[in-house]
Design a protein around this motif. Structure first.
Motif, PDB file in Angstrom:
ATOM      1  N   SER A   1       1.059  -1.576   0.276  1.00  0.00           N
ATOM      2  CA  SER A   1      -0.118  -0.271  -0.216  1.00  0.00           C
ATOM      3  C   SER A   1       1.020   0.873  -0.318  1.00  0.00           C
ATOM      4  O   SER A   1       2.207   1.476   0.773  1.00  0.00           O
ATOM      5  CB  SER A   1      -1.219   0.301   0.613  1.00  0.00           C
ATOM      6  N   THR A   2       0.280   2.450  -0.575  1.00  0.00           N
ATOM      7  CA  THR A   2       0.936   3.812  -0.530  1.00  0.00           C
ATOM      8  C   THR A   2       1.107   4.369   0.636  1.00  0.00           C
ATOM      9  O   THR A   2       2.256   4.632   0.988  1.00  0.00           O
ATOM     10  CB  THR A   2       0.037   4.655  -1.616  1.00  0.00           C
TER      11      THR A   2
ATOM     12  N   SER B   1       3.879  -1.479  -6.109  1.00  0.00           N
ATOM     13  CA  SER B   1       3.059  -1.861  -5.911  1.00  0.00           C
ATOM     14  C   SER B   1       2.802  -3.407  -5.760  1.00  0.00           C
ATOM     15  O   SER B   1       3.076  -3.691  -7.645  1.00  0.00           O
ATOM     16  CB  SER B   1       2.013  -1.379  -5.601  1.00  0.00           C
TER      17      SER B   1
ATOM     18  N   TYR C   1      -1.501  -6.301  -7.690  1.00  0.00           N
ATOM     19  CA  TYR C   1      -2.113  -6.001  -8.364  1.00  0.00           C
ATOM     20  C   TYR C   1      -2.087  -5.061  -9.835  1.00  0.00           C
ATOM     21  O   TYR C   1      -0.220  -5.138  -9.570  1.00  0.00           O
ATOM     22  CB  TYR C   1      -3.575  -4.387  -7.496  1.00  0.00           C
TER      23      TYR C   1
ATOM     24  N   LEU D   1      -1.265  -2.754 -12.054  1.00  0.00           N
ATOM     25  CA  LEU D   1      -1.597  -1.572 -11.949  1.00  0.00           C
ATOM     26  C   LEU D   1      -0.938  -1.017 -13.314  1.00  0.00           C
ATOM     27  O   LEU D   1       0.090  -1.229 -14.148  1.00  0.00           O
ATOM     28  CB  LEU D   1      -0.518  -0.985 -11.016  1.00  0.00           C
ATOM     29  N   SER D   2      -1.752   0.632 -13.877  1.00  0.00           N
ATOM     30  CA  SER D   2      -1.211   1.173 -14.646  1.00  0.00           C
ATOM     31  C   SER D   2       0.025   1.668 -14.351  1.00  0.00           C
ATOM     32  O   SER D   2      -0.037   2.629 -13.592  1.00  0.00           O
ATOM     33  CB  SER D   2      -2.189   1.718 -15.144  1.00  0.00           C
TER      34      SER D   2
ATOM     35  N   ASN E   1      -0.085   5.529 -14.726  1.00  0.00           N
ATOM     36  CA  ASN E   1      -0.515   6.641 -14.041  1.00  0.00           C
ATOM     37  C   ASN E   1      -0.504   5.935 -12.480  1.00  0.00           C
ATOM     38  O   ASN E   1      -0.100   7.032 -11.218  1.00  0.00           O
ATOM     39  CB  ASN E   1      -1.409   6.580 -14.055  1.00  0.00           C
ATOM     40  N   SER E   2      -0.887   4.625 -11.657  1.00  0.00           N
ATOM     41  CA  SER E   2      -0.812   4.382 -10.636  1.00  0.00           C
ATOM     42  C   SER E   2       0.096   3.973 -10.108  1.00  0.00           C
ATOM     43  O   SER E   2       0.570   4.745  -8.801  1.00  0.00           O
ATOM     44  CB  SER E   2      -1.644   3.169 -10.319  1.00  0.00           C
TER      45      SER E   2
ATOM     46  N   SER F   1       1.990   7.400  -9.377  1.00  0.00           N
ATOM     47  CA  SER F   1       0.995   7.755  -8.248  1.00  0.00           C
ATOM     48  C   SER F   1       1.690   7.468  -6.927  1.00  0.00           C
ATOM     49  O   SER F   1       1.948   8.366  -6.123  1.00  0.00           O
ATOM     50  CB  SER F   1      -0.471   7.773  -7.811  1.00  0.00           C
ATOM     51  N   HIS F   2       1.994   6.082  -6.859  1.00  0.00           N
ATOM     52  CA  HIS F   2       2.614   5.135  -5.909  1.00  0.00           C
ATOM     53  C   HIS F   2       3.642   6.054  -4.964  1.00  0.00           C
ATOM     54  O   HIS F   2       4.078   6.159  -4.128  1.00  0.00           O
ATOM     55  CB  HIS F   2       2.771   3.921  -5.608  1.00  0.00           C
TER      56      HIS F   2
END
Length: 309
Positions: A87-88, A111, A114, A116-117, A119-120, A123-124
């Motif tokens: 998790s972030t 992360s 999952y 993730l894209s 963008n995710s 952001s993380h």
């Protein structure tokens, strides 16, 4: 952020192993013993809490205990704290803790679990970057995370002053070269695959971070010294010896279990790897002993050739 001395992150940085007691709990005294062991070997720094450090198998509090023990005895070592977590929120907490205890940089994988894209993932990582004043090193290891860092995302991230480099553990030296080109001369690219350390250095890596360094740091230091001195034939010969050892280590159920068994022969007991990572079985004790002897033989040769030089 103050100006970063990038030279502090170049060279041989050991991806440090986890240290547990007989109950499988974090053994802080064992951590300190291992740090002192590497100080005596002459390595540049330590990467704490990554794959070799079993960070993803530990709680947030356990990871803090490990880093606190490291920092108590680290001295002049450069310490990079891997703070990546599922998790972030956890990752930011670990990043802020790393800053509070005096680590020199933070690093993180995307992360896990999952898919993730980009963008995710951006952001993380950005949440960690923004949470401290520490420099940040991307950790690219797509074979375990399932996320492949694109050159465009790397270029975007590298434009930030705090993002000083990438540890690249994918097996393509072409990708390593492309990342170096994207980041520019003042962006660190650190080789991940230990078996291609010399190849990585030859094509643009500024140094390396590796797990098998931990059982034979002298041999990686020897490769680095030969490379810096332009002795490429000798450097290749030492890389071949390293790869011989790595091939044998990979024949065990768990690389980390095998490395810890070798360390016990070298006088440092880190406990066993945490399940589901498997330890070396008793039936393989003799084989481990022979391998430990071979490593020591090569280390002796490396030290003798240094004296002669």
């Amino acid at each position: 952020m103050a100006t970063v001395n990038l030279d502090a992150f170049k060279g041989i940085i050991v991806a440090m192993y986890a240290c547990y007691d007989q109950n499988g709990d974090i053994h802080q005294e064992g951590v300190k013993q291992l740090v002192r062991h590497y100080i005596n070997k002459g390595v540049k720094g330590l990467y704490v809490g990554g794959s070799s450090g079993e960070g993803m198998l530990q709680t947030t509090e356990e990871r803090k205990l490990v880093l606190e023990a490291v920092m108590e005895v680290a001295g002049d070592l450069t310490i990079i704290a891997h703070v990546g977590a599922p998790s972030t929120r956890e990752s930011v907490e670990l990043a802020q803790h790393a800053e509070s205890v005096g680590a020199h940089a933070i690093s993180a994988v995307p992360s896990i679990y999952y898919r993730l894209s980009p963008n995710s993932v951006e952001s993380h990582w950005q949440a960690m970057i923004d949470s401290t004043a520490l420099p940040f090193i991307i950790y690219h290891i797509p074979q375990t995370t399932g996320f492949h860092l694109s050159k465009s995302l790397l270029t975007k991230m590298a434009a930030q002053d705090k993002v000083i480099g990438v540890k690249i553990s994918s097996e393509s030296t072409y990708e390593l070269q492309q990342f170096k080109e994207a980041g520019g001369d003042h962006f660190l690219v650190l080789n991940g695959p230990d078996e291609q350390y010399l190849a990585g250095r030859s094509i643009g890596a500024d140094g390396g971070i590796g797990g098998t360094y931990g059982v034979m740091p002298e041999l990686f230091l020897k490769i680095e010294a030969c490379y810096r001195n332009g002795q490429m034939d000798e450097a290749r010969a030492w890389q071949y010896k390293v790869n011989e050892i790595i091939n044998e280590l990979l024949s065990y159920p768990s690389l980390y279990g095998a490395c810890k068994a070798i360390l016990r022969h070298q006088g440092v007991d880190c406990g066993e790897a945490r399940l589901p990572l498997l330890p070396v079985e008793r039936k393989d004790d003799d084989r481990i002993s022979v391998l430990a002897g071979k490593i020591q033989q090569y280390v002796n040769q490396a030290c003798e050739s240094t004296v002669e030089a």
